[in-house]
Design a protein around this motif. Structure first.
Motif, PDB file in Angstrom:
ATOM      1  N   ALA A  49       0.925  -1.172  -0.011  1.00  0.00           N
ATOM      2  CA  ALA A  49       0.119  -0.083   0.114  1.00  0.00           C
ATOM      3  C   ALA A  49       0.762   1.500  -0.045  1.00  0.00           C
ATOM      4  N   ASN A  50       2.029   1.232   0.479  1.00  0.00           N
ATOM      5  CA  ASN A  50       3.225   2.469   0.487  1.00  0.00           C
ATOM      6  C   ASN A  50       3.811   2.375  -0.948  1.00  0.00           C
ATOM      7  N   GLU A  51       3.412   1.410  -2.007  1.00  0.00           N
ATOM      8  CA  GLU A  51       4.150   1.393  -3.077  1.00  0.00           C
ATOM      9  C   GLU A  51       5.597   0.904  -3.040  1.00  0.00           C
ATOM     10  N   GLY A  52       5.732   0.255  -1.961  1.00  0.00           N
ATOM     11  CA  GLY A  52       7.059  -0.629  -1.936  1.00  0.00           C
ATOM     12  C   GLY A  52       6.896  -1.880  -2.651  1.00  0.00           C
ATOM     13  N   GLY A  53       8.141  -2.243  -3.197  1.00  0.00           N
ATOM     14  CA  GLY A  53       8.191  -3.289  -4.227  1.00  0.00           C
ATOM     15  C   GLY A  53       8.408  -4.770  -3.481  1.00  0.00           C
ATOM     16  N   HIS A  54       8.228  -5.838  -3.665  1.00  0.00           N
ATOM     17  CA  HIS A  54       8.784  -7.040  -3.001  1.00  0.00           C
ATOM     18  C   HIS A  54       8.521  -8.145  -4.191  1.00  0.00           C
ATOM     19  N   LEU A  55       9.650  -8.424  -4.721  1.00  0.00           N
ATOM     20  CA  LEU A  55       9.820  -9.472  -5.946  1.00  0.00           C
ATOM     21  C   LEU A  55       9.724 -10.648  -5.246  1.00  0.00           C
TER      22      LEU A  55
END
Length: 137
Positions: A49-55
């Motif tokens: 929701a905070n636009e953080g990416g998790h590949l």
């Protein structure tokens, strides 16, 4: 019904202590990921929701357990069927990588202790090879 044509499975030696077995799994995953690539492994950015990416992969990654001899047999079956795999053996631990390479070179396959194997291949073929192994808990 399965949505993936390929299956990703690790079979790990249940007799090896946790820190060592996690290290073996990490090494196999690094090697396998570089061999297979992003597309076949369905690597996908999960965005919070905070636009953080998790590949991560959107494929399931099943971790099973067995002993060294069962892993050896699974490796042989994968070789015969042409199923891609990466394994990890006892000579790959301790000392420096140069000493590990030399120790591996001097050890016959029948004397190797298998810590684990990662397989990636046609869903039905990999399922057939791994159906007798239990989930790692």
């Amino acid at each position: 019904m399965n949505t993936f044509s390929n299956k990703l499975v690790a079979v790990m030696n249940e007799k090896i202590e946790p820190g060592v077995i996690m290290n073996a799994l990490a090494h196999m995953c690094i090697a396998f990921g570089s061999e297979i690539g992003k597309e076949p492994l369905h690597l996908t950015p999960y965005v919070d929701a905070n636009e953080g990416g998790h590949l991560s992969s959107k494929m399931p990654f099943i971790i099973l357990k067995a002993n060294s001899n069962k892993i050896r047999g699974l490796r042989q079956a994968a070789l015969e069927l042409g199923i891609p795999f990466i394994d990890f053996i006892h000579t790959m631990t301790g000392d420096t990588y140069k000493e590990q390479l030399e120790r591996t070179k001097q050890t016959k396959e029948a004397e190797l202790i298998y810590y684990g194997i990662v397989l990636f291949g046609e869903w039905e073929k990999v399922s057939e090879l791994t159906k007798k192994f239990s989930l790692w808990k």
